[in-house]
Design a protein around this motif. Structure first.
Motif, PDB file in Angstrom:
ATOM      1  N   UNK A  75      51.117  47.942  48.889  1.00 12.64           N
ATOM      2  CA  UNK A  75      49.747  48.398  49.114  1.00 12.64           C
ATOM      3  C   UNK A  75      49.017  47.515  50.133  1.00 12.64           C
ATOM      4  N   UNK A  76      47.940  48.018  50.723  1.00 14.51           N
ATOM      5  CA  UNK A  76      47.148  47.212  51.665  1.00 14.51           C
ATOM      6  C   UNK A  76      46.584  45.969  50.982  1.00 14.51           C
ATOM      7  N   UNK A  77      46.216  45.002  51.795  1.00  8.74           N
ATOM      8  CA  UNK A  77      45.754  43.709  51.257  1.00  8.74           C
ATOM      9  C   UNK A  77      44.415  43.816  50.543  1.00  8.74           C
ATOM     10  N   UNK A  78      43.742  44.961  50.651  1.00  8.00           N
ATOM     11  CA  UNK A  78      42.449  45.109  49.974  1.00  8.00           C
ATOM     12  C   UNK A  78      42.535  46.008  48.745  1.00  8.00           C
ATOM     13  N   UNK A  79      43.749  46.227  48.211  1.00  6.92           N
ATOM     14  CA  UNK A  79      43.813  47.045  46.994  1.00  6.92           C
ATOM     15  C   UNK A  79      43.133  46.269  45.861  1.00  6.92           C
ATOM     16  N   UNK A  80      42.642  46.938  44.810  1.00  5.05           N
ATOM     17  CA  UNK A  80      41.814  46.272  43.799  1.00  5.05           C
ATOM     18  C   UNK A  80      42.421  45.010  43.191  1.00  5.05           C
ATOM     19  N   UNK A  81      43.719  44.991  42.963  1.00  2.88           N
ATOM     20  CA  UNK A  81      44.344  43.806  42.394  1.00  2.88           C
ATOM     21  C   UNK A  81      44.313  42.623  43.341  1.00  2.88           C
ATOM     22  N   UNK A  82      44.479  42.879  44.631  1.00  5.60           N
ATOM     23  CA  UNK A  82      44.433  41.801  45.622  1.00  5.60           C
ATOM     24  C   UNK A  82      43.020  41.241  45.757  1.00  5.60           C
ATOM     25  N   UNK A  83      42.022  42.130  45.735  1.00  6.25           N
ATOM     26  CA  UNK A  83      40.630  41.661  45.795  1.00  6.25           C
ATOM     27  C   UNK A  83      40.308  40.798  44.586  1.00  6.25           C
ATOM     28  N   UNK A  84      40.744  41.243  43.407  1.00  6.77           N
ATOM     29  CA  UNK A  84      40.491  40.469  42.192  1.00  6.77           C
ATOM     30  C   UNK A  84      41.191  39.109  42.267  1.00  6.77           C
ATOM     31  N   UNK A  85      42.409  39.097  42.759  1.00  2.38           N
ATOM     32  CA  UNK A  85      43.140  37.829  42.855  1.00  2.38           C
ATOM     33  C   UNK A  85      42.413  36.830  43.750  1.00  2.38           C
ATOM     34  N   UNK A  86      41.914  37.299  44.874  1.00  2.03           N
ATOM     35  CA  UNK A  86      41.217  36.408  45.807  1.00  2.03           C
ATOM     36  C   UNK A  86      40.016  35.748  45.137  1.00  2.03           C
ATOM     37  N   UNK A  87      39.260  36.532  44.370  1.00  3.46           N
ATOM     38  CA  UNK A  87      38.091  35.997  43.683  1.00  3.46           C
ATOM     39  C   UNK A  87      38.475  35.104  42.516  1.00  3.46           C
ATOM     40  N   UNK A  88      39.470  35.527  41.742  1.00  2.00           N
ATOM     41  CA  UNK A  88      39.892  34.739  40.582  1.00  2.00           C
ATOM     42  C   UNK A  88      40.423  33.381  41.023  1.00  2.00           C
ATOM     43  N   UNK A  89      41.209  33.325  42.089  1.00  2.00           N
ATOM     44  CA  UNK A  89      41.741  32.043  42.538  1.00  2.00           C
ATOM     45  C   UNK A  89      40.625  31.113  43.009  1.00  2.00           C
ATOM     46  N   UNK A  90      39.585  31.679  43.621  1.00  2.00           N
ATOM     47  CA  UNK A  90      38.423  30.859  43.978  1.00  2.00           C
ATOM     48  C   UNK A  90      37.764  30.283  42.732  1.00  2.00           C
ATOM     49  N   UNK A  91      37.613  31.133  41.714  1.00  2.00           N
ATOM     50  CA  UNK A  91      36.970  30.689  40.478  1.00  2.00           C
ATOM     51  C   UNK A  91      37.796  29.616  39.782  1.00  2.00           C
ATOM     52  N   UNK A  92      39.112  29.783  39.742  1.00  2.00           N
ATOM     53  CA  UNK A  92      39.955  28.791  39.071  1.00  2.00           C
ATOM     54  C   UNK A  92      39.941  27.455  39.814  1.00  2.00           C
ATOM     55  N   UNK A  93      39.778  27.515  41.131  1.00  3.05           N
ATOM     56  CA  UNK A  93      39.667  26.274  41.905  1.00  3.05           C
ATOM     57  C   UNK A  93      38.356  25.564  41.604  1.00  3.05           C
ATOM     58  N   UNK A  94      37.274  26.345  41.558  1.00  4.57           N
ATOM     59  CA  UNK A  94      35.972  25.737  41.274  1.00  4.57           C
ATOM     60  C   UNK A  94      35.882  25.250  39.827  1.00  4.57           C
ATOM     61  N   UNK A  95      36.348  26.084  38.894  1.00  7.49           N
ATOM     62  CA  UNK A  95      36.331  25.722  37.473  1.00  7.49           C
ATOM     63  C   UNK A  95      37.674  25.060  37.147  1.00  7.49           C
ATOM     64  N   UNK A  96      37.874  23.890  37.668  1.00  7.31           N
ATOM     65  CA  UNK A  96      39.195  23.263  37.626  1.00  7.31           C
ATOM     66  C   UNK A  96      39.652  22.978  36.200  1.00  7.31           C
ATOM     67  N   UNK A  97      40.965  22.996  36.040  1.00 10.36           N
ATOM     68  CA  UNK A  97      41.556  22.730  34.728  1.00 10.36           C
ATOM     69  C   UNK A  97      41.240  21.297  34.299  1.00 10.36           C
ATOM     70  N   UNK A  98      40.697  21.103  33.094  1.00 15.13           N
ATOM     71  CA  UNK A  98      40.380  19.745  32.629  1.00 15.13           C
ATOM     72  C   UNK A  98      41.610  19.070  32.029  1.00 15.13           C
ATOM     73  N   UNK A  99      41.542  17.792  31.888  1.00 17.00           N
ATOM     74  CA  UNK A  99      42.544  17.067  31.129  1.00 17.00           C
ATOM     75  C   UNK A  99      42.300  17.333  29.642  1.00 17.00           C
ATOM     76  N   UNK A 100      43.377  17.545  28.900  1.00 18.85           N
ATOM     77  CA  UNK A 100      43.234  17.791  27.464  1.00 18.85           C
ATOM     78  C   UNK A 100      42.533  16.617  26.789  1.00 18.85           C
ATOM     79  N   UNK A 101      42.838  15.405  27.230  1.00 13.23           N
ATOM     80  CA  UNK A 101      42.226  14.208  26.623  1.00 13.23           C
ATOM     81  C   UNK A 101      40.704  14.241  26.756  1.00 13.23           C
TER      82      UNK A 101
END
Length: 262
Positions: free
Chosen positions: A227-253
């Motif tokens: 599918x083209x790079x703007x299909x709904x799943x690709x758009x969601x991935x682009x935004x989700x990866x930005x969010x996961x970068x900003x809301x970085x994974x914390x250390x469990x400790x």
């Protein structure tokens, strides 16, 4: 960036689809536990799910189910419990990590399979790997390995364009709608300031990740390859990866420390 009530953002993302508690627990442990030997305490797990509107009783039922199904193991540490992915749970998590976090190879070759007239539709489908997409009763697109059969014609799929009826088969309306809803909710999160509290930031990360994981595991690599790079799943991935970068994974400790401090 606009400042809003954090719970509004969490609720907006949570409303993007069903929240199955056992699946949320899998998301949490899969994201936070970065080694097979790592553990997460019961109080931290409880603190995170409570911010997603999940009560302790529902959490206990989900944990019991996951132990019964061989996904997690638990042990008592004094008066408190702690949870760990089993070898099975870890292997299952690792198997899809690339799909979830966008590091999987999306350059897989896509094939078109056409079943012969001697095959029933059911027999044809049995020959196909998981996540192959049926285009008609005896034709499909997919990646991976098809079970050998003289009744199946395989050809490399390199179309000049994908007609609308094939796009609908690859991305049913319900899936496209859910991806669009997640994109809208995550876009709203990205427009707001980043939460300062570790637990709050982690809860927001995890509810985004949960819905992304839930949708992403409903299909394989065919959609990304065809599918083209703007299909709904690709758009969601682009935004989700930005969010996961900003809301970085914390250390469990650090999470354990925050919960211990109350």
């Amino acid at each position: 960036m606009q400042t809003v009530d954090l719970q509004e953002d969490i609720n907006a993302v949570a409303a993007c689809g069903p929240i199955k508690v056992w699946s949320v627990v899998v998301t949490i442990l899969g994201d936070l536990l970065q080694s097979e030997e790592a553990w997460l305490s019961g109080p931290v797990l409880d603190a995170l799910v409570s911010r997603l509107g999940i009560n302790n009783q529902a959490l206990r039922v989900a944990v019991h189910r996951l132990r019964r199904d061989g996904w997690i193991t638990s042990e008592k540490r004094g008066r408190l419990s702690a949870h760990q992915l089993t070898a099975k749970g870890w292997a299952e998590t690792e198997a899809v990590r690339g799909q979830i976090y966008g590091t999987a190879d999306t350059a897989e070759a896509v094939w078109l399979a056409v079943g012969g007239p001697n095959l029933t539709a059911a027999e044809f489908l049995e020959l196909l790997p998981t996540h192959a997409v049926a285009l008609s009763a005896r034709s499909a697109l997919g990646t991976g390995t098809v079970r050998p059969s003289e009744e199946v014609l395989l050809s490399k799929f390199t179309p000049e364009r994908v007609p609308e009826w094939a796009v609908t088969a690859l991305v049913p309306h319900e899936l496209a709608t859910e991806y669009d809803a997640l994109s809208e909710a995550v876009g709203r999160v990205l427009a707001h300031s980043t939460p300062e509290g570790t637990l709050e930031r982690t809860a927001l990360r995890l509810v985004i990740l949960h819905h992304w994981r839930r949708l992403r595991l409903r299909h394989g690599a065919v959609q990304d390859a065809v599918l083209p790079s703007d299909w709904p799943g690709a758009r969601a991935q682009w935004l989700v990866m930005q969010a996961l970068t900003r809301l970085e994974r914390p250390e469990v400790a650090e999470l354990e420390r925050q919960v211990a401090l109350g």
